[in-house]
Design an enzyme around this catalytic site. Structure first.
Site, short mmCIF file in Angstrom:
data_model
loop_
_atom_site.label_atom_id
_atom_site.label_comp_id
_atom_site.label_asym_id
_atom_site.label_seq_id
_atom_site.Cartn_x
_atom_site.Cartn_y
_atom_site.Cartn_z
N SER A 122 0.82 -1.21 0.00
CA SER A 122 0.00 0.00 0.00
C SER A 122 0.85 1.26 0.00
O SER A 122 0.33 2.34 -0.22
CB SER A 122 -0.96 0.00 1.19
N HIS A 143 -3.45 -3.70 -5.54
CA HIS A 143 -3.77 -3.19 -4.21
C HIS A 143 -5.22 -3.45 -3.87
O HIS A 143 -6.13 -2.74 -4.30
CB HIS A 143 -3.46 -1.68 -4.16
N GLU A 155 -6.81 -1.51 -6.97
CA GLU A 155 -5.99 -0.56 -7.73
C GLU A 155 -4.89 -1.36 -8.42
O GLU A 155 -4.13 -2.09 -7.76
CB GLU A 155 -5.39 0.50 -6.79
N ASN A 193 -5.88 6.36 -1.06
CA ASN A 193 -5.20 6.91 0.11
C ASN A 193 -4.73 8.34 -0.10
O ASN A 193 -4.38 9.03 0.85
CB ASN A 193 -4.02 6.02 0.53
P1 NAI Z 1 -0.25 -9.28 8.09
O1 NAI Z 1 0.78 -8.89 9.09
O2 NAI Z 1 -1.64 -9.54 8.54
O3 NAI Z 1 0.25 -10.58 7.30
C1 NAI Z 1 1.55 -10.71 6.73
C2 NAI Z 1 1.89 -12.18 6.70
O4 NAI Z 1 3.07 -12.34 5.93
C3 NAI Z 1 2.18 -12.78 8.08
O5 NAI Z 1 1.38 -13.93 8.27
C4 NAI Z 1 3.67 -13.14 8.04
O6 NAI Z 1 3.95 -14.33 8.75
C5 NAI Z 1 3.88 -13.33 6.56
N1 NAI Z 1 5.24 -13.13 6.11
C6 NAI Z 1 6.07 -12.11 6.43
N2 NAI Z 1 7.24 -12.25 5.77
C7 NAI Z 1 7.14 -13.38 5.01
C8 NAI Z 1 8.01 -14.04 4.10
N3 NAI Z 1 9.21 -13.57 3.82
N4 NAI Z 1 7.56 -15.17 3.50
C9 NAI Z 1 6.33 -15.65 3.76
N5 NAI Z 1 5.46 -15.08 4.63
C10 NAI Z 1 5.87 -13.94 5.23
O7 NAI Z 1 -0.21 -8.13 6.97
P2 NAI Z 1 -1.40 -7.60 6.06
O8 NAI Z 1 -2.15 -6.57 6.79
O9 NAI Z 1 -2.10 -8.75 5.46
O10 NAI Z 1 -0.57 -6.82 4.93
C11 NAI Z 1 0.14 -7.50 3.93
C12 NAI Z 1 0.47 -6.55 2.81
O11 NAI Z 1 -0.74 -5.95 2.31
C13 NAI Z 1 1.35 -5.37 3.21
O12 NAI Z 1 2.18 -5.06 2.14
C14 NAI Z 1 0.35 -4.25 3.46
O13 NAI Z 1 0.91 -2.98 3.29
C15 NAI Z 1 -0.68 -4.53 2.38
N6 NAI Z 1 -2.03 -4.02 2.62
C16 NAI Z 1 -2.63 -4.14 3.86
C17 NAI Z 1 -3.92 -3.66 4.05
C18 NAI Z 1 -4.59 -3.81 5.37
O14 NAI Z 1 -5.67 -3.19 5.57
N7 NAI Z 1 -4.08 -4.61 6.30
C19 NAI Z 1 -4.67 -3.01 2.95
C20 NAI Z 1 -3.98 -3.02 1.69
C21 NAI Z 1 -2.70 -3.47 1.56
#
Ligand code: NAI
Length: 485
Positions: A122, A143, A155, A193
């Site tokens: 994001s 996105h 997006e 955003n």
């Molecule tokens: P989260 O923290 O809920 O999940 C991330 C997951 O990735 C975790 O389960 C972690 O164990 C895993 N992980 C981390 N490094 C890893 C690796 N090298 N290999 C495999 N697994 C790995 O994060 P979330 O909120 O789902 O965000 C994920 C992405 O989406 C980020 O880039 C964030 O900026 C983006 N995003 C998040 C939004 C939100 O509302 N939470 C909205 C839009 C985009």
């Protein structure tokens, strides 16, 4: 290049976003492999998908067979080599450039030559992430919004090296998944955003001036038609997250002060009042929530006098249908009406203090026929009573705000339109793409440019100029997209 529903998909990261993306892909019919380095995260992701699908079954939206088929199409693994056959890999891991570099470099070595690779980032640059890839033309931003299964917008972010074929193939796939893809040039905040910033900023600006939060939120819901007011929405998102986005977008656009974060939100963050998650943000969730202090005085007028009615026409039509006599008098100004000797007019950005001809300033509504609340600023309690008597006779609640340039609704809608117009000028996306993004990614009731077109670009430009002149704040200077006077 085309991706079919029988093409295998891989999602990396089983967290909030990854689990949702996997669920949507499997629901569309794909075999999906979800990779996470953490077993517990995989178990949690699987359980989240099971819970969401079970709730769809309980609501009758899905039958039990379809639920088990969807679950059976998702495999959960800690082994990244399992992505080898995927036609599309969607990365949704932690938001850190080094982590994404490390992962995607390894993924590119495992997947086939034609596979597309996408990131759900994001805030990171698509070009920056692609720096480690040998074939960056097949890499793009995808996105999604949270919660992924219910938010329609995606997006599609084209980085400097992204090939048009990748954009077209993924856009077509998103439509198959039931999403609304909007192609965005890579800029900080993408569309939503960036363009949504004034919604929060204006709410917090009004709060900082001492206006009651319940009145601010009721103005934006009851008069402007938003599902949630900016302060209640900020409480739901979390001010730590929302203020961090405001700050990072502001810093990324050095010199573009339209995105300035608000001090009243910073104070909440510094006080640890993050919103619902800490049970205290703008509102205190340990107490009954405040209700807006709507005006109660006044009585229904027997007649009103009007002239050159345009945006206020639904109120005048309602007055007639409620048995109020409507007299035409061409000497009154545009969108003005006289009620028992009080002259009321629709705001144009100038404060009441600079309009000696007017007793009551009526703020805009997105649509006066469906507005449940009208916002007014009155010169005296007597004038406020007359406005209230009139509005309540039509079934509308009256909310009084102190005299300020653009009041609340006009200022918020005009500033959202201003941000959207800037984004068109900066070629972030098309005007229709920006409107679509705000409706399907931020739940806005109407696109900001659709609203501006409906009330007239000239009127939006004049209102913004008036707000800028009266407030002395250049963030309100109208975008050149609204033309020159
Ligand atoms: P989260 O923290 O809920 O999940 C991330 C997951 O990735 C975790 O389960 C972690 O164990 C895993 N992980 C981390 N490094 C890893 C690796 N090298 N290999 C495999 N697994 C790995 O994060 P979330 O909120 O789902 O965000 C994920 C992405 O989406 C980020 O880039 C964030 O900026 C983006 N995003 C998040 C939004 C939100 O509302 N939470 C909205 C839009 C985009």
């Amino acid at each position: 290049m085309e991706i079919h529903i029988n093409s295998p998909i891989a999602v990396i990261g089983a967290g909030t976003m990854g689990a949702g993306i996997a669920q949507v892909a499997a629901t569309a019919g794909h075999m999906v492999t979800v990779i996470d380095r953490d077993e517990a995260a995989l178990a949690q992701g699987r359980s989240v998908v099971a819970t969401v699908l079970a709730s769809s079954v309980a609501k009758g939206r899905l039958d039990d067979r379809a639920r088990s088929d969807i679950e059976a199409r998702i495999r959960w693994s800690t082994d990244p080599s399992q992505v080898a056959h995927a036609c599309l890999v969607v990365e949704a891991i932690v938001e850190r450039l080094d982590a994404k570099h490390h992962l995607l470099g390894a993924i590119e070595r495992v997947v086939g030559r034609d596979a597309l690779i996408a990131s759900n980032t994001s805030s990171l640059g698509i070009g920056d992430i692609a720096a480690v890839l040998t074939r960056p033309e097949r890499f793009l931003g995808l996105h999604f919004f949270n919660p992924v299964p219910s938010m329609k917008l995606v997006e599609i972010v084209a980085g400097p090296a992204t090939g048009p074929m990748a954009v077209d193939a993924v856009s077509a796939l998103m439509r198959i998944w039931g999403k609304r893809p909007v192609v965005v040039r890579e800029v900080p905040g993408f569309i939503v955003n960036r363009v949504a910033r004034p919604y929060y900023a204006e709410g917090f600006a009004a709060l900082g001036e001492g206006i009651a939060p319940a009145a601010i939120d009721a103005a934006l819901t009851g008069a402007a038609g938003f599902r949630m007011g900016p302060l209640a929405l900020g409480d739901m998102i979390g001010h730590d997250v929302n203020f961090a986005v405001a700050t990072s977008v502001y810093e990324a656009y050095r010199g573009k002060t339209r995105f300035r974060p608000q001090e009243s939100q910073r104070s909440l963050v510094e006080a640890g009042r993050f919103g619902r998650k800490t049970r205290h943000g703008v509102y205190d969730y340990n107490q009954p929530l405040p209700v807006p202090d709507c005006l109660r005085g006044g009585s229904a007028p027997a007649s009103i006098t009007v002239s050159q009615i345009d945006l206020l026409a639904p109120l005048v039509a309602d007055a007639r249908s409620h048995g109020i006599t409507v007299v035409e008098d061409s000497r009154l100004g545009p969108d003005a009406l006289s009620v028992d000797g009080s002259l009321m007019a629709l705001g144009d950005g100038r404060p009441l203090a600079s309009r000696c001809d007017i007793d009551v300033l009526i703020d805009h509504a997105r649509d006066f026929s469906s507005a449940t609340h009208c916002v007014i600023s009155a010169r005296s309690a007597e004038h406020a009573d007359r406005a209230t008597g009139f509005l309540r006779a039509l079934g509308r609640e009256a909310l009084q705000v102190p005299d300020r340039p653009g009041q609340i609704v006009l200022r918020t809608l005009a500033q959202l339109a201003n941000a959207a117009a800037d984004a068109v000028r900066d070629e972030v996306a098309t005007a229709s793409g920006i409107d679509e993004a705000m409706i399907f990614g931020a739940n806005h009731p109407e696109g900001p440019l659709g609203w501006a077109g409906r009330i007239g670009d000239d009127r939006v430009r004049a209102s913004l100029s008036n707000i800028a002149a009266a407030s002395g704040d250049p963030i309100y200077a109208p975008s050149p997209m609204f033309g020159v006077p």
